[in-house]
Design a protein around this motif. Structure first.
Motif, PDB file in Angstrom:
ATOM      1  N   LEU A  46       0.845  -1.200   0.000  1.00  0.00           N
ATOM      2  CA  LEU A  46       0.000   0.000   0.000  1.00  0.00           C
ATOM      3  C   LEU A  46       0.880   1.250   0.000  1.00  0.00           C
ATOM      4  O   LEU A  46       1.955   1.225   0.607  1.00  0.00           O
ATOM      5  CB  LEU A  46      -0.893   0.015   1.242  1.00  0.00           C
ATOM      6  N   PRO A  47       0.460   2.329  -0.628  1.00  0.00           N
ATOM      7  CA  PRO A  47      -0.698   2.410  -1.506  1.00  0.00           C
ATOM      8  C   PRO A  47      -0.452   1.660  -2.816  1.00  0.00           C
ATOM      9  O   PRO A  47       0.697   1.466  -3.218  1.00  0.00           O
ATOM     10  CB  PRO A  47      -0.845   3.922  -1.747  1.00  0.00           C
ATOM     11  N   VAL A  48      -1.530   1.265  -3.467  1.00  0.00           N
ATOM     12  CA  VAL A  48      -1.454   0.457  -4.683  1.00  0.00           C
ATOM     13  C   VAL A  48      -1.249   1.370  -5.892  1.00  0.00           C
ATOM     14  O   VAL A  48      -2.081   2.240  -6.168  1.00  0.00           O
ATOM     15  CB  VAL A  48      -2.753  -0.360  -4.845  1.00  0.00           C
ATOM     16  N   ASP A  49      -0.131   1.178  -6.589  1.00  0.00           N
ATOM     17  CA  ASP A  49       0.093   1.953  -7.819  1.00  0.00           C
ATOM     18  C   ASP A  49      -0.226   1.081  -9.037  1.00  0.00           C
ATOM     19  O   ASP A  49      -0.590  -0.086  -8.900  1.00  0.00           O
ATOM     20  CB  ASP A  49       1.526   2.506  -7.857  1.00  0.00           C
ATOM     21  N   GLU A  50      -0.069   1.662 -10.218  1.00  0.00           N
ATOM     22  CA  GLU A  50      -0.465   0.949 -11.443  1.00  0.00           C
ATOM     23  C   GLU A  50       0.455  -0.237 -11.736  1.00  0.00           C
ATOM     24  O   GLU A  50       0.118  -1.088 -12.564  1.00  0.00           O
ATOM     25  CB  GLU A  50      -0.500   1.897 -12.648  1.00  0.00           C
ATOM     26  N   LYS A  51       1.627  -0.284 -11.085  1.00  0.00           N
ATOM     27  CA  LYS A  51       2.551  -1.412 -11.319  1.00  0.00           C
ATOM     28  C   LYS A  51       2.252  -2.595 -10.389  1.00  0.00           C
ATOM     29  O   LYS A  51       2.899  -3.637 -10.483  1.00  0.00           O
ATOM     30  CB  LYS A  51       3.991  -0.938 -11.096  1.00  0.00           C
ATOM     31  N   HIS A  52       1.312  -2.416  -9.489  1.00  0.00           N
ATOM     32  CA  HIS A  52       0.957  -3.497  -8.563  1.00  0.00           C
ATOM     33  C   HIS A  52       0.464  -4.709  -9.359  1.00  0.00           C
ATOM     34  O   HIS A  52      -0.256  -4.544 -10.347  1.00  0.00           O
ATOM     35  CB  HIS A  52      -0.151  -2.995  -7.621  1.00  0.00           C
ATOM     36  N   PRO A  53       0.854  -5.943  -8.929  1.00  0.00           N
ATOM     37  CA  PRO A  53       0.351  -7.119  -9.661  1.00  0.00           C
ATOM     38  C   PRO A  53      -1.176  -7.149  -9.716  1.00  0.00           C
ATOM     39  O   PRO A  53      -1.854  -6.681  -8.814  1.00  0.00           O
ATOM     40  CB  PRO A  53       0.876  -8.298  -8.825  1.00  0.00           C
ATOM     41  N   ILE A  54      -1.671  -7.719 -10.803  1.00  0.00           N
ATOM     42  CA  ILE A  54      -3.113  -7.872 -11.020  1.00  0.00           C
ATOM     43  C   ILE A  54      -3.507  -9.271 -10.549  1.00  0.00           C
ATOM     44  O   ILE A  54      -2.931 -10.256 -11.020  1.00  0.00           O
ATOM     45  CB  ILE A  54      -3.431  -7.744 -12.529  1.00  0.00           C
ATOM     46  N   ARG A  55      -4.440  -9.352  -9.630  1.00  0.00           N
ATOM     47  CA  ARG A  55      -4.911 -10.671  -9.188  1.00  0.00           C
ATOM     48  C   ARG A  55      -6.345 -10.529  -8.683  1.00  0.00           C
ATOM     49  O   ARG A  55      -6.598 -10.483  -7.476  1.00  0.00           O
ATOM     50  CB  ARG A  55      -3.993 -11.213  -8.095  1.00  0.00           C
ATOM     51  N   PRO A  56      -7.302 -10.436  -9.618  1.00  0.00           N
ATOM     52  CA  PRO A  56      -8.696 -10.208  -9.200  1.00  0.00           C
ATOM     53  C   PRO A  56      -9.166 -11.294  -8.239  1.00  0.00           C
ATOM     54  O   PRO A  56      -8.769 -12.458  -8.363  1.00  0.00           O
ATOM     55  CB  PRO A  56      -9.481 -10.273 -10.508  1.00  0.00           C
ATOM     56  N   VAL A  57     -10.027 -10.886  -7.299  1.00  0.00           N
ATOM     57  CA  VAL A  57     -10.576 -11.856  -6.341  1.00  0.00           C
ATOM     58  C   VAL A  57     -11.984 -12.289  -6.744  1.00  0.00           C
ATOM     59  O   VAL A  57     -12.591 -13.100  -6.069  1.00  0.00           O
ATOM     60  CB  VAL A  57     -10.620 -11.274  -4.905  1.00  0.00           C
ATOM     61  N   ASP A  58     -12.500 -11.715  -7.824  1.00  0.00           N
ATOM     62  CA  ASP A  58     -13.844 -12.117  -8.250  1.00  0.00           C
ATOM     63  C   ASP A  58     -13.963 -12.010  -9.770  1.00  0.00           C
ATOM     64  O   ASP A  58     -13.086 -11.455 -10.447  1.00  0.00           O
ATOM     65  CB  ASP A  58     -14.930 -11.289  -7.539  1.00  0.00           C
ATOM     66  N   VAL A  59     -15.047 -12.570 -10.282  1.00  0.00           N
ATOM     67  CA  VAL A  59     -15.279 -12.618 -11.733  1.00  0.00           C
ATOM     68  C   VAL A  59     -15.388 -11.202 -12.299  1.00  0.00           C
ATOM     69  O   VAL A  59     -14.911 -10.909 -13.393  1.00  0.00           O
ATOM     70  CB  VAL A  59     -16.543 -13.462 -12.010  1.00  0.00           C
ATOM     71  N   ASN A  60     -15.998 -10.301 -11.541  1.00  0.00           N
ATOM     72  CA  ASN A  60     -16.138  -8.920 -11.995  1.00  0.00           C
ATOM     73  C   ASN A  60     -14.773  -8.299 -12.287  1.00  0.00           C
ATOM     74  O   ASN A  60     -14.585  -7.614 -13.298  1.00  0.00           O
ATOM     75  CB  ASN A  60     -16.903  -8.114 -10.934  1.00  0.00           C
ATOM     76  N   GLY A  61     -13.812  -8.547 -11.399  1.00  0.00           N
ATOM     77  CA  GLY A  61     -12.469  -7.983 -11.595  1.00  0.00           C
ATOM     78  C   GLY A  61     -11.822  -8.503 -12.871  1.00  0.00           C
ATOM     79  O   GLY A  61     -11.136  -7.755 -13.589  1.00  0.00           O
ATOM     80  N   ILE A  62     -12.042  -9.770 -13.174  1.00  0.00           N
ATOM     81  CA  ILE A  62     -11.462 -10.364 -14.391  1.00  0.00           C
ATOM     82  C   ILE A  62     -12.100  -9.740 -15.635  1.00  0.00           C
ATOM     83  O   ILE A  62     -11.416  -9.348 -16.583  1.00  0.00           O
ATOM     84  CB  ILE A  62     -11.670 -11.892 -14.405  1.00  0.00           C
ATOM     85  N   ASN A  63     -13.422  -9.641 -15.625  1.00  0.00           N
ATOM     86  CA  ASN A  63     -14.106  -9.116 -16.813  1.00  0.00           C
ATOM     87  C   ASN A  63     -13.839  -7.632 -17.016  1.00  0.00           C
ATOM     88  O   ASN A  63     -13.720  -7.161 -18.152  1.00  0.00           O
ATOM     89  CB  ASN A  63     -15.610  -9.410 -16.719  1.00  0.00           C
ATOM     90  N   LYS A  64     -13.743  -6.888 -15.918  1.00  0.00           N
ATOM     91  CA  LYS A  64     -13.402  -5.464 -16.058  1.00  0.00           C
ATOM     92  C   LYS A  64     -11.973  -5.320 -16.604  1.00  0.00           C
ATOM     93  O   LYS A  64     -11.691  -4.408 -17.377  1.00  0.00           O
ATOM     94  CB  LYS A  64     -13.524  -4.732 -14.714  1.00  0.00           C
ATOM     95  N   LEU A  65     -11.107  -6.222 -16.188  1.00  0.00           N
ATOM     96  CA  LEU A  65      -9.732  -6.188 -16.703  1.00  0.00           C
ATOM     97  C   LEU A  65      -9.730  -6.427 -18.213  1.00  0.00           C
ATOM     98  O   LEU A  65      -9.071  -5.708 -18.969  1.00  0.00           O
ATOM     99  CB  LEU A  65      -8.896  -7.262 -15.998  1.00  0.00           C
ATOM    100  N   ALA A  66     -10.515  -7.412 -18.653  1.00  0.00           N
ATOM    101  CA  ALA A  66     -10.606  -7.669 -20.100  1.00  0.00           C
ATOM    102  C   ALA A  66     -11.159  -6.441 -20.803  1.00  0.00           C
ATOM    103  O   ALA A  66     -10.617  -5.994 -21.827  1.00  0.00           O
ATOM    104  CB  ALA A  66     -11.493  -8.885 -20.359  1.00  0.00           C
ATOM    105  N   GLY A  67     -12.218  -5.860 -20.248  1.00  0.00           N
ATOM    106  CA  GLY A  67     -12.807  -4.659 -20.855  1.00  0.00           C
ATOM    107  C   GLY A  67     -11.781  -3.547 -20.972  1.00  0.00           C
ATOM    108  O   GLY A  67     -11.688  -2.871 -22.001  1.00  0.00           O
ATOM    109  N   GLU A  68     -11.018  -3.368 -19.932  1.00  0.00           N
ATOM    110  CA  GLU A  68      -9.985  -2.322 -19.941  1.00  0.00           C
ATOM    111  C   GLU A  68      -8.929  -2.600 -21.017  1.00  0.00           C
ATOM    112  O   GLU A  68      -8.575  -1.720 -21.809  1.00  0.00           O
ATOM    113  CB  GLU A  68      -9.337  -2.289 -18.555  1.00  0.00           C
ATOM    114  N   TRP A  69      -8.455  -3.826 -21.064  1.00  0.00           N
ATOM    115  CA  TRP A  69      -7.361  -4.136 -21.992  1.00  0.00           C
ATOM    116  C   TRP A  69      -7.810  -4.129 -23.446  1.00  0.00           C
ATOM    117  O   TRP A  69      -7.010  -3.855 -24.336  1.00  0.00           O
ATOM    118  CB  TRP A  69      -6.694  -5.457 -21.593  1.00  0.00           C
TER     119      TRP A  69
END
Ligand SMILES: NC(=O)c1ccc[n+]([C@@H]2O[C@H](COP(=O)([O-])OP(=O)(O)OC[C@H]3O[C@@H](n4cnc5c(N)ncnc54)[C@H](O)[C@@H]3O)[C@@H](O)[C@H]2O)c1
Length: 332
Positions: A140-163
């Protein structure tokens, strides 16, 4: 505040009857933009016509689902800017109904970008992403270089949407960027129940004289952006050339535990109480613990800083729901 770049510009906002989209619409109308809102008004989600009651005559509203590629192709033609904010935003719902989350937060995003590529490659796009895709912070605090590891399906799908937005920027030149929003609050947020954010149901309960339920020991840390600050960031990202192809965290300098936040709200309201209660199991499983953002990147590259102090933002939010709450929790 008037934003001259938007005077006479054609702007499309997906999810425009929702919380952030409607506040953005109000700001853009004030800058002289021709604003069209797309929203499906699916009852469980955050869309609410009352969110635009004061600007209804100055905007176009299309009740359209972003999963309809033909309708989306039609509305995207001729637009100068797209603020892409439509989303399934409930983390718990994304676990109980993962396919709907996939369709809205990932597949529909891809088809929106395909429509841009085919029908309007000159459009500029800003995507409403989320801090949820970082998962449980490793530091903490979390910057943009922090590893990506979604804890739920929403986080995964939002990541796909973003990319998808970043790939379409890099490969096809569809100018786009993404803002990873942190907890955003203010007038217009969906407060019907705890589906979207705990703060919403806390505010409803407080206004209705019911106790605020704080899960766990209330020590979890969070940062919050008032909606006007999030809107300012979206607008800045749309017009600033340095934003293109980039991802930026939003965040706030003030960090607060949930227990302290509950105490603050009760004190501000002048009545009410909070209770510490055990986490419901379905929420515990996807809880991320402490989170707050490092937003140095957007501060240094786009000159964005959150301006509304938590105390002021909460007061304005409480006042709004004390006056207009029935438009948010009564059945239509
Ligand atoms: N509010 C926050 O704290 C927060 C935090 C992180 C990210 N975000 C992101 O910001 C965006 C806006 O969030 P918000 O807080 O305004 O939520 P919101 O629920 O108030 O707004 C989202 C809107 O999208 C609409 N929508 C949902 N599915 C749709 C579909 N298939 N077709 C057309 N419209 C559809 C909903 O009706 C709603 O009006 C979302 O993409 C969300 O993931 C918000």
């Amino acid at each position: 505040m008037i934003q001259p770049e938007f005077s006479g510009a054609k702007v499309l906002i997906t999810g425009g009857l929702g919380f952030i989209g409607s506040n953005l619409a109000r700001r853009l109308v004030g800058s002289g933009a021709n604003v069209t809102l797309i929203d499906s008004l699916i009852p469980e989600y955050g869309g609410n016509l009352f969110n635009v009651h004061d600007i209804r005559e100055r905007i176009s509203v299309s009740i359209t689902d972003v999963r309809d590629p033909h309708a989306m192709a039609h509305v995207i033609k001729g637009q100068d800017y797209l603020f892409n904010l439509a989303g399934q935003t409930s983390h718990v719902d994304s676990m109980s109904d993962p396919m709907t989350d996939l369709e809205i937060n990932a597949a529909a995003q891809l088809s929106i970008l395909e429509a841009c590529r085919k029908h309007n490659p000159a459009i500029k796009v800003v995507f409403g992403s989320t801090r949820q895709l970082y998962g449980r912070p490793q530091y903490l605090p979390v910057d943009e270089k922090h590893p990506i590891r979604p804890v739920d399906v929403n986080g995964i799908n939002k990541l796909a949407g973003e990319w998808y937005h970043l790939v379409y920027n890099d490969v096809y030149g569809i100018r786009g960027c993404a803002l990873r929003l942190t907890n955003t609050y203010g007038p217009g947020m969906r407060v019907k129940d705890g589906r979207q954010t705990f703060l919403a149901i806390w505010i409803r309960n407080l206004v209705q004289g019911k106790p605020i339920l704080v899960y766990g020991d209330g020590s979890q840390l969070r940062d919050f952006n008032y909606v006007e600050d999030a809107v300012e960031a979206l607008i800045t990202a749309a017009v600033h050339p340095a934003a293109q192809g980039q991802v930026f965290n939003l965040g706030a300098a003030e960090v607060i535990s949930l227990k302290a936040l509950a105490e603050k709200l009760v004190a501000m309201h002048g009545s009410g109480r909070y209770e510490l209660v055990p986490f419901p199991p379905e929420r515990k499983a996807i809880d991320i613990g402490d989170y707050y953002s490092d937003f140095a990147k957007i501060r240094s590259q786009l000159d964005w800083l959150p301006k509304v102090p938590l105390q002021q933002g909460l007061r304005q939010t409480l006042e709004y729901y004390a006056a207009h709450g029935s438009h948010y929790w009564a059945e239509p």
